[in-house]
Write a protein that holds these residues in place. Structure first.
Motif, PDB file in Angstrom:
ATOM      1  N   LEU A 188      24.182  54.718 -90.261  1.00 12.69           N
ATOM      2  CA  LEU A 188      25.352  55.173 -91.013  1.00 12.69           C
ATOM      3  C   LEU A 188      25.378  54.555 -92.408  1.00 12.69           C
ATOM      4  N   ARG A 189      25.070  53.256 -92.496  1.00  8.42           N
ATOM      5  CA  ARG A 189      25.061  52.571 -93.789  1.00  8.42           C
ATOM      6  C   ARG A 189      23.998  53.162 -94.713  1.00  8.42           C
ATOM      7  N   GLU A 190      22.790  53.384 -94.183  1.00  6.43           N
ATOM      8  CA  GLU A 190      21.710  53.914 -95.008  1.00  6.43           C
ATOM      9  C   GLU A 190      22.042  55.312 -95.538  1.00  6.43           C
ATOM     10  N   ARG A 191      22.680  56.131 -94.689  1.00  3.84           N
ATOM     11  CA  ARG A 191      23.023  57.492 -95.129  1.00  3.84           C
ATOM     12  C   ARG A 191      24.094  57.465 -96.216  1.00  3.84           C
ATOM     13  N   LEU A 192      25.074  56.598 -96.091  1.00  2.00           N
ATOM     14  CA  LEU A 192      26.120  56.505 -97.117  1.00  2.00           C
ATOM     15  C   LEU A 192      25.548  55.947 -98.419  1.00  2.00           C
ATOM     16  N   GLU A 193      24.628  54.978 -98.331  1.00  2.00           N
ATOM     17  CA  GLU A 193      23.992  54.444 -99.543  1.00  2.00           C
ATOM     18  C   GLU A 193      23.159  55.521-100.234  1.00  2.00           C
ATOM     19  N   LYS A 194      22.511  56.370 -99.448  1.00  2.00           N
ATOM     20  CA  LYS A 194      21.736  57.481-100.020  1.00  2.00           C
ATOM     21  C   LYS A 194      22.662  58.459-100.743  1.00  2.00           C
ATOM     22  N   GLU A 195      23.853  58.710-100.174  1.00  2.00           N
ATOM     23  CA  GLU A 195      24.816  59.622-100.798  1.00  2.00           C
ATOM     24  C   GLU A 195      25.301  59.074-102.133  1.00  2.00           C
ATOM     25  N   LEU A 196      25.448  57.756-102.218  1.00  2.00           N
ATOM     26  CA  LEU A 196      25.927  57.142-103.460  1.00  2.00           C
ATOM     27  C   LEU A 196      24.963  57.373-104.617  1.00  2.00           C
ATOM     28  N   LEU A 197      23.669  57.561-104.313  1.00  2.00           N
ATOM     29  CA  LEU A 197      22.682  57.750-105.370  1.00  2.00           C
ATOM     30  C   LEU A 197      22.892  59.061-106.116  1.00  2.00           C
ATOM     31  N   THR A 198      23.358  60.089-105.416  1.00  2.00           N
ATOM     32  CA  THR A 198      23.470  61.409-106.034  1.00  2.00           C
ATOM     33  C   THR A 198      24.912  61.865-106.237  1.00  2.00           C
ATOM     34  N   ASN A 199      25.876  61.203-105.613  1.00  2.00           N
ATOM     35  CA  ASN A 199      27.275  61.629-105.702  1.00  2.00           C
ATOM     36  C   ASN A 199      28.073  60.538-106.397  1.00  2.00           C
TER      37      ASN A 199
ATOM     38  N   ARG B  94      32.744  56.528-103.370  1.00  2.00           N
ATOM     39  CA  ARG B  94      32.536  55.084-103.269  1.00  2.00           C
ATOM     40  C   ARG B  94      32.580  54.676-101.807  1.00  2.00           C
ATOM     41  N   VAL B  95      31.885  53.598-101.483  1.00  2.00           N
ATOM     42  CA  VAL B  95      31.867  53.071-100.119  1.00  2.00           C
ATOM     43  C   VAL B  95      32.230  51.597-100.165  1.00  2.00           C
ATOM     44  N   GLU B  96      33.197  51.193 -99.338  1.00  2.00           N
ATOM     45  CA  GLU B  96      33.628  49.801 -99.272  1.00  2.00           C
ATOM     46  C   GLU B  96      33.466  49.287 -97.853  1.00  2.00           C
TER      47      GLU B  96
ATOM     48  N   LYS C 224      34.724  52.179 -95.295  1.00  2.00           N
ATOM     49  CA  LYS C 224      35.790  52.918 -95.971  1.00  2.00           C
ATOM     50  C   LYS C 224      35.155  53.752 -97.079  1.00  2.00           C
ATOM     51  N   VAL C 225      35.257  55.065 -96.956  1.00  2.00           N
ATOM     52  CA  VAL C 225      34.646  55.986 -97.919  1.00  2.00           C
ATOM     53  C   VAL C 225      35.756  56.607 -98.764  1.00  2.00           C
ATOM     54  N   LEU C 226      35.632  56.470-100.088  1.00  2.00           N
ATOM     55  CA  LEU C 226      36.652  56.966-101.014  1.00  2.00           C
ATOM     56  C   LEU C 226      36.104  58.164-101.781  1.00  2.00           C
ATOM     57  N   GLY C 227      36.937  59.200-101.931  1.00  2.00           N
ATOM     58  CA  GLY C 227      36.516  60.400-102.648  1.00  2.00           C
ATOM     59  C   GLY C 227      37.681  61.075-103.333  1.00  2.00           C
TER      60      GLY C 227
ATOM     61  N   MET D  59      27.648  67.678 -93.672  1.00  2.00           N
ATOM     62  CA  MET D  59      26.232  67.523 -94.007  1.00  2.00           C
ATOM     63  C   MET D  59      25.584  66.479 -93.110  1.00  2.00           C
ATOM     64  N   MET D  60      26.275  65.363 -92.880  1.00  2.00           N
ATOM     65  CA  MET D  60      25.740  64.317 -92.005  1.00  2.00           C
ATOM     66  C   MET D  60      25.594  64.839 -90.580  1.00  2.00           C
ATOM     67  N   ARG D  61      26.567  65.613 -90.150  1.00  2.00           N
ATOM     68  CA  ARG D  61      26.521  66.169 -88.792  1.00  2.00           C
ATOM     69  C   ARG D  61      25.286  67.044 -88.608  1.00  2.00           C
ATOM     70  N   ARG D  62      24.991  67.874 -89.608  1.00  3.60           N
ATOM     71  CA  ARG D  62      23.844  68.780 -89.501  1.00  3.60           C
ATOM     72  C   ARG D  62      22.519  68.039 -89.617  1.00  3.60           C
ATOM     73  N   GLU D  63      22.557  66.848 -90.174  1.00  5.99           N
ATOM     74  CA  GLU D  63      21.341  66.041 -90.271  1.00  5.99           C
ATOM     75  C   GLU D  63      21.085  65.234 -89.004  1.00  5.99           C
ATOM     76  N   GLY D  64      21.985  65.336 -88.007  1.00  8.19           N
ATOM     77  CA  GLY D  64      21.757  64.649 -86.737  1.00  8.19           C
ATOM     78  C   GLY D  64      22.534  63.363 -86.561  1.00  8.19           C
ATOM     79  N   TYR D  65      23.564  63.129 -87.385  1.00  5.21           N
ATOM     80  CA  TYR D  65      24.347  61.891 -87.284  1.00  5.21           C
ATOM     81  C   TYR D  65      25.522  62.078 -86.330  1.00  5.21           C
ATOM     82  N   GLU D  66      25.838  60.999 -85.612  1.00  5.64           N
ATOM     83  CA  GLU D  66      27.066  60.920 -84.822  1.00  5.64           C
ATOM     84  C   GLU D  66      27.962  59.873 -85.459  1.00  5.64           C
ATOM     85  N   LEU D  67      29.263  60.189 -85.605  1.00  9.17           N
ATOM     86  CA  LEU D  67      30.195  59.229 -86.185  1.00  9.17           C
ATOM     87  C   LEU D  67      31.607  59.603 -85.807  1.00  9.17           C
ATOM     88  N   MET D  68      32.542  58.714 -86.096  1.00  7.37           N
ATOM     89  CA  MET D  68      33.963  58.984 -85.932  1.00  7.37           C
ATOM     90  C   MET D  68      34.636  58.802 -87.281  1.00  7.37           C
ATOM     91  N   VAL D  69      35.631  59.647 -87.572  1.00  3.04           N
ATOM     92  CA  VAL D  69      36.366  59.547 -88.830  1.00  3.04           C
ATOM     93  C   VAL D  69      37.857  59.497 -88.531  1.00  3.04           C
TER      94      VAL D  69
END
Length: 673
Positions: free
Chosen positions: A399-410, A414-416, A425-428, A440-450
């Motif tokens: 989860l951390r690696e995917r959010l860090e990857k998102e920060l590179l292009t978006n 922000r992620v705290e 904590k993801v801010l948008g 997008m994360m779901r379609r890439e095969g990630y499981e998470l709770m929000v």
């Protein structure tokens, strides 16, 4: 045209399937003497050809042939509110510029290449293309129309020298129109106004034009910015005209307006190298690609350059590959043109806003400034009893690696860190932006709770300030009272009401951002799906106190198992069900919405007891009402503070944060059924 007037080299070039542009350049060296596309066949007509030509060479041929003659490059962004026709207009520009063969199969909205963009019919990521007209290259940046993706618009405006403002001929300027136009006027970019969908039966071109002028004046536009050209278009048919009463035949007036209005850049090709990155892409063969504009100097393949990082440090690297844009493809080049938009390979680690400059004499450009986020959501590792069954990436490290990857292009996200290593904590900018990221994360095969969206507050002079939104609602006249009634408890303040005279009324409100959470679903139900609502961040205001949340409770499964029709039939009178029969559930999972304001623990796995006594009803067939199946946005809007959405590649489940009923704080003294 007679045969003897034909250029002697044109026949040879035509047999080689060269485009009319190349025939002009290679055969006669005449730039800009093409007549406009034939209105009947949509093909280009060479100045020496007797019939329209529809073919074109490979992109590398096109660009290499044009490159030596090009000295003028124009950069323009198309900005508008969502669904006003930006991407459709880009389709028309590409077709009439000869980008596609006459027999080439091209999808609608070809610039919306992302799977989610095609599904939803909206632009999410800013993308650029290039067309050639009269020997000049026009770089076009297609931008998103939704306010949640404003960060894409802000960085796109850094790459261009002018904007094409698109407005629907019926709807007129809407909140995102105001936002993108304010950013363009701040950057002193000259605008071209395009009033699109002029063929709509409810089109009101003159009124819309007056509304746009009012908007310019309201945004403190200068006199020069108010003197913009106005065109009336039908993007679907590829027509543009300067007179709304006279329909056009092609988009030639629009191309000409771009050349007449959008200024050329003022960079010096011999100056200090300044190339600023405004977007990122990735290639399986070349790694990270930086999409950047050349403001000054010349960049060549193999050059050793310096990257000025956002923290002020300098890193050296070597350029391995350079590309320019031609149509929808990238073309290899050896050196850049001044003011061109290029893709640069060999710059691993570079991010948006950084500058490629000289090693010996670095001259970084100011970093791109993006507005602050207004909404936050908690992303957590899935810890439900069904965790890991459907997803490939399930750990906090993934989860951390995917959010860090998102920060590179978006740049607008922000992620705290939080107090737990398993949640972030993801801010948008808004619910839609964050739900797109989750999808997008779901379609890439990630499981998470929000969790439920929260507002981002700030303190000014000792007072707590919260974000406020400018909400615009279009609704039929008979539902105006319902809308005003719903917005009252949410601290909404009406600032404007206008009846267009065709059965719909436009209402404008200032509402705290947290007052919009869950509002869309309620209003869609109350207005029978006829409402159109859009919101835009409008600054901060003092905290408005308590705002009522969801007035109903939840039906919560009290044990694991598989739902049965027998159990669900007995619960239909208790509320609206989200789950059909035959679905596996666990304790603490939400299976429906309670009709009252308290939570209700229910048994949804109960089966009918079998006996050897014959029933007089002869086992009647059970008929259940269809369940309400929530999509991701609806699920996020529905949940309360003590609930979460479990997201997996195959399923969406609503659940309580604390699953065990005996450990869970009861909402309004919940009872058990």
């Amino acid at each position: 045209m007679q045969a003897e007037e034909r250029c002697p080299r044109a026949d040879k070039l035509e047999k080689k399937r060269w485009s009319p542009q190349l025939i002009e350049i290679a055969a006669c060296s005449w730039i800009g003497r093409l007549s406009w596309p034939c209105p009947i066949s949509s093909g280009f007509r060479c100045a020496h050809a007797e019939r329209p030509l529809h073919t074109r060479p490979p992109y590398s041929l096109t660009f290499s042939s044009l490159r030596g003659s090009l000295s003028k490059i124009r950069n323009i962004a198309i900005i508008a509110h969502v669904d006003h026709g930006k991407t459709t207009l880009v389709d028309g520009l590409l077709r009439q510029a000869g980008t596609f063969r006459a027999n080439e199969a091209v999808a609608e909205r070809v610039m919306d290449s992302n799977e989610l963009e095609r599904e939803r019919g909206i632009t999410i990521l800013a993308k650029n293309t290039a067309v050639f007209y009269h020997g000049e290259k026009i770089n076009i940046v297609d931008t998103p129309g939704h306010a949640d993706f404003g960060g894409e618009v802000e960085r796109a405006l850094k790459m261009v020298d002018g904007v094409m403002l698109l407005v629907d001929a019926s709807e007129g300027p809407l909140p995102q129109t105001r936002y993108v136009l304010s950013k363009a006027l701040e950057a002193r970019l000259p605008p071209i106004l395009v009033i699109n969908k002029i063929d709509r039966p409810d089109a009101r071109a003159q009124e819309v034009l007056n509304e746009v002028y009012d908007l310019f004046i309201d945004l403190d536009a200068t006199e020069d910015q108010l003197e913009f050209p106005v065109l009336y278009t039908n993007a679907k048919l590829g027509q543009a005209s300067t007179d709304p009463a006279v329909p056009g035949e092609t988009l030639q007036p629009l191309f000409q307006a771009i050349l007449d209005t959008i200024p050329l850049g003022k960079g010096d090709p011999e100056g200090v190298l300044q190339v600023q990155v405004a977007n990122l892409d990735y290639s399986d063969y070349l790694g990270r690609l930086a999409i950047a504009r050349v403001y000054q100097g010349t960049l060549r393949t193999g050059d050793e350059v310096a990257i000025s990082k956002r923290d002020g440090s300098i890193e050296k690297t070597r350029i391995t590959k350079l590309f320019s844009f031609s149509g929808l493809k990238r073309v290899d080049i050896e050196a850049t043109e001044i003011d061109d938009i290029v893709a640069v390979a060999g710059v691993e680690g570079i991010t948006i806003g950084e500058t490629i400059t000289n090693v010996d004499n670095p001259a970084p450009l100011p970093a791109i400034v993006i507005d602050e986020p207004t909404i936050a959501m908690q992303f957590s590792v899935n810890n439900s009893p069904m965790a890991g069954r459907e997803g490939q990436w399930v750990t906090s490290r993934n989860l951390r690696e995917r959010l860090e990857k998102e920060l590179l292009t978006n740049v607008s996200i922000r992620v705290e860190e939080t107090g737990s290593p398993d949640s972030f904590k993801v801010l948008g900018r808004g619910e839609l932006q964050l739900s797109i990221l989750i999808e997008m994360m779901r379609r890439e095969g990630y499981e998470l709770m929000v969790g439920r969206p929260e507002i981002v507050t700030r303190e000014v002079d000792g007072k707590m300030m919260e974000p406020v939104e400018h909400l615009t609602i279009d609704v039929p006249e008979n539902f105006v009272g319902v809308v005003i009634e719903r917005l009252g408890p949410r601290r909404g303040e009406m600032v404007k009401m206008h009846n267009h005279g065709y059965g719909r009324v436009r209402l404008e409100f200032r509402v705290p951002s947290r007052g919009l959470i869950g509002l869309r679903g309620e209003l869609l139900t109350d207005t029978r799906g006829t409402i159109v609502m859009n919101s835009l961040f409008d600054g901060y205001m003092p905290h408005q106190g308590q705002i009522p949340q969801r007035p109903t409770g939840a039906l919560v499964a009290d044990r694991p198992g598989v739902t049965t029709a027998y159990a669900l039939e007995g619960l239909e009178d208790r509320g609206v069900l989200f789950t059909p029969p035959g679905v596996e559930v666990y304790e603490g999972m939400i299976i429906g919405e309670h009709s009252r304001d308290n939570d209700l623990d229910v048994n949804v796995v109960r089966e009918k007891k079998l006996t050897n006594m014959r029933a007089s009803t002869a086992d009647e067939a059970i008929r259940l009402a269809p369940p309400r199946l929530l999509n991701l946005e609806q699920a996020i809007e529905f949940i309360a503070d003590d609930e979460m959405v479990e997201v997996t590649p195959k399923s969406l489940r609503l659940r309580k944060k604390i699953l065990q009923s005996n450990r869970r704080p009861r909402r309004n003294a919940a009872v058990t059924a």
